[in-house]
Design an enzyme around this catalytic site. Sequence first.
Site, PDB file in Angstrom:
ATOM      1  N   ASP A  94       0.838  -1.207   0.000  1.00 25.22           N
ATOM      2  CA  ASP A  94       0.000   0.000   0.000  1.00 25.22           C
ATOM      3  C   ASP A  94       0.880   1.266   0.000  1.00 25.22           C
ATOM      4  O   ASP A  94       2.109   1.177   0.041  1.00 25.22           O
ATOM      5  CB  ASP A  94      -0.897  -0.078   1.251  1.00 25.22           C
ATOM      6  CG  ASP A  94      -2.214   0.659   1.095  1.00 25.22           C
ATOM      7  OD1 ASP A  94      -2.382   1.406   0.122  1.00 25.22           O
ATOM      8  OD2 ASP A  94      -3.069   0.489   1.990  1.00 25.22           O
TER       9      ASP A  94
ATOM     10  N   GLU B  34      -1.025   2.103  -5.251  1.00 22.29           N
ATOM     11  CA  GLU B  34      -0.855   3.559  -5.040  1.00 22.29           C
ATOM     12  C   GLU B  34      -2.031   4.345  -5.613  1.00 22.29           C
ATOM     13  O   GLU B  34      -1.938   5.542  -5.816  1.00 22.29           O
ATOM     14  CB  GLU B  34       0.521   4.064  -5.453  1.00 22.29           C
ATOM     15  CG  GLU B  34       0.886   3.936  -6.902  1.00 22.29           C
ATOM     16  CD  GLU B  34       0.208   4.953  -7.812  1.00 22.29           C
ATOM     17  OE1 GLU B  34      -0.788   4.555  -8.431  1.00 22.29           O
ATOM     18  OE2 GLU B  34       0.684   6.105  -7.919  1.00 22.29           O
TER      19      GLU B  34
ATOM     20  N   ASP C  15     -10.219   3.972  -3.191  1.00 23.92           N
ATOM     21  CA  ASP C  15     -10.895   2.777  -2.670  1.00 23.92           C
ATOM     22  C   ASP C  15     -12.353   2.689  -3.108  1.00 23.92           C
ATOM     23  O   ASP C  15     -13.114   3.656  -3.032  1.00 23.92           O
ATOM     24  CB  ASP C  15     -10.865   2.770  -1.133  1.00 23.92           C
ATOM     25  CG  ASP C  15      -9.475   2.485  -0.590  1.00 23.92           C
ATOM     26  OD1 ASP C  15      -8.509   2.461  -1.378  1.00 23.92           O
ATOM     27  OD2 ASP C  15      -9.372   2.314   0.635  1.00 23.92           O
TER      28      ASP C  15
HETATM   29  C1  GLA Z   1      -5.873   1.632   1.555  1.00 25.51           C
HETATM   30  C2  GLA Z   1      -6.077   0.613   0.438  1.00 25.51           C
HETATM   31  C3  GLA Z   1      -7.181  -0.348   0.834  1.00 25.51           C
HETATM   32  C4  GLA Z   1      -6.820  -1.050   2.129  1.00 25.51           C
HETATM   33  C5  GLA Z   1      -6.556  -0.014   3.209  1.00 25.51           C
HETATM   34  C6  GLA Z   1      -5.993  -0.644   4.474  1.00 25.51           C
HETATM   35  O1  GLA Z   1      -6.973   2.461   1.711  1.00 25.51           O
HETATM   36  O2  GLA Z   1      -6.384   1.269  -0.763  1.00 25.51           O
HETATM   37  O3  GLA Z   1      -7.398  -1.295  -0.195  1.00 25.51           O
HETATM   38  O4  GLA Z   1      -5.691  -1.856   1.932  1.00 25.51           O
HETATM   39  O5  GLA Z   1      -5.620   0.966   2.778  1.00 25.51           O
HETATM   40  O6  GLA Z   1      -5.785   0.293   5.493  1.00 25.51           O
END
Ligand code: GLA
Length: 366
Positions: free
Chosen positions: A134, A167, A189
């Site tokens: 991440d 990313e 996300d």
């Molecule tokens: C980010 C990623 C998610 C998840 C969270 C975990 O937001 O994009 O997919 O892995 O972190 O904290």
Amino acid sequence: MGLGRLSDGLAPTPPMGWNSWNRFKGNVDERLVIESAEAMVASGMRDAGYRYVVVDDGWMAPQRDRDGDLVADPARFPRGIAAVADRVHALGLGFGIYTDAGTNTCMGLPASLGYEFRDARRFAEWGVDYLKVDWCHTSGMGPRTLYAKWAMAVHATRRPIVLSICEWGRARPWEWAGSIGHLWRTTWDIQPDWPSVMAILDRQADLHRFSGPDHWNDPDMLEVGNGELTIDESRAHFALWAILAAPLMAGNDLRDMPDEVRGAITAPEIIAIDQDPLGRQGRRVQSKDACEVWLRELAGGSRVVAALNRGTASREIAVTFGELGIDDRRVRVRDLWERADRSTAAGEILADTAPHSATVLRLVPY
Ligand code: GLA
């Protein structure tokens, strides 16, 4: 690590599996991971092609140990990560884990900046087959350089490990990540609601040129069966991800799936689209009045069409053979959700499509 695309054979088709994040966030423990792996087998998902069981953020203890190694939270993973990986492997599945390229994970737990080689080695010793890295807490860092370091660290373990770059599409990873990792997130996300799924879909429309075997665009993990999505919306989300040649990482509670959700995520003819050996990502060929047509070309010369109705009333969506690039006068038409052949068609396809749903048709030239 050349400039070309990866071609190590670790992800010839988009990876499939389950990840804890979308449904459980940081509430992960040994029991959840093992029960999810067992459910992946019992539900028929393993036989449908799902392979990796991935624990996302939340597994680490708040401090590294005295040697500088990441350790699992002892309350959540009392027997450590290797024991969980062993159990997952015994079920015929692969095990995946999460870290972050920066100083801390997005949940604020310890992450891997400066420890890339050490952490990769430890993950390999634990039996990790899939690693998501991440991008939180990376201020001032360049993703291209840092993920290249990760690729070297993973390579140095000599264990085959799928590398998932996360990313969020900020530095146009589709332009550089294909030589570094097997998949890369293209967006922020996903959320378990229709506007989020549609907004992410829109961001994929121009990315089809960049993906292929061993290097896939990742429009984020599945929300099928989660939150506010209706079953029609969940099915449309799943089918469109298959058209996009997206990694299919289920994000729901596998231990407690309504039949219709299980039926959606194990639909064999939809999964076959995602896993088509040609590995050519689909694209949008029509968009008007809240209706869209997405097209994916498959090995062997057939095509799959998704007629997507984003509006609130039922619609008949029409698409001409010209738009689909089909010269043949007549094609056989199969409905992949109904798993039934329709009549043949010539010149044009018509798809009656309910609101917030997608009709998915496979067209096979005579
Ligand atoms: C980010 C990623 C998610 C998840 C969270 C975990 O937001 O994009 O997919 O892995 O972190 O904290």
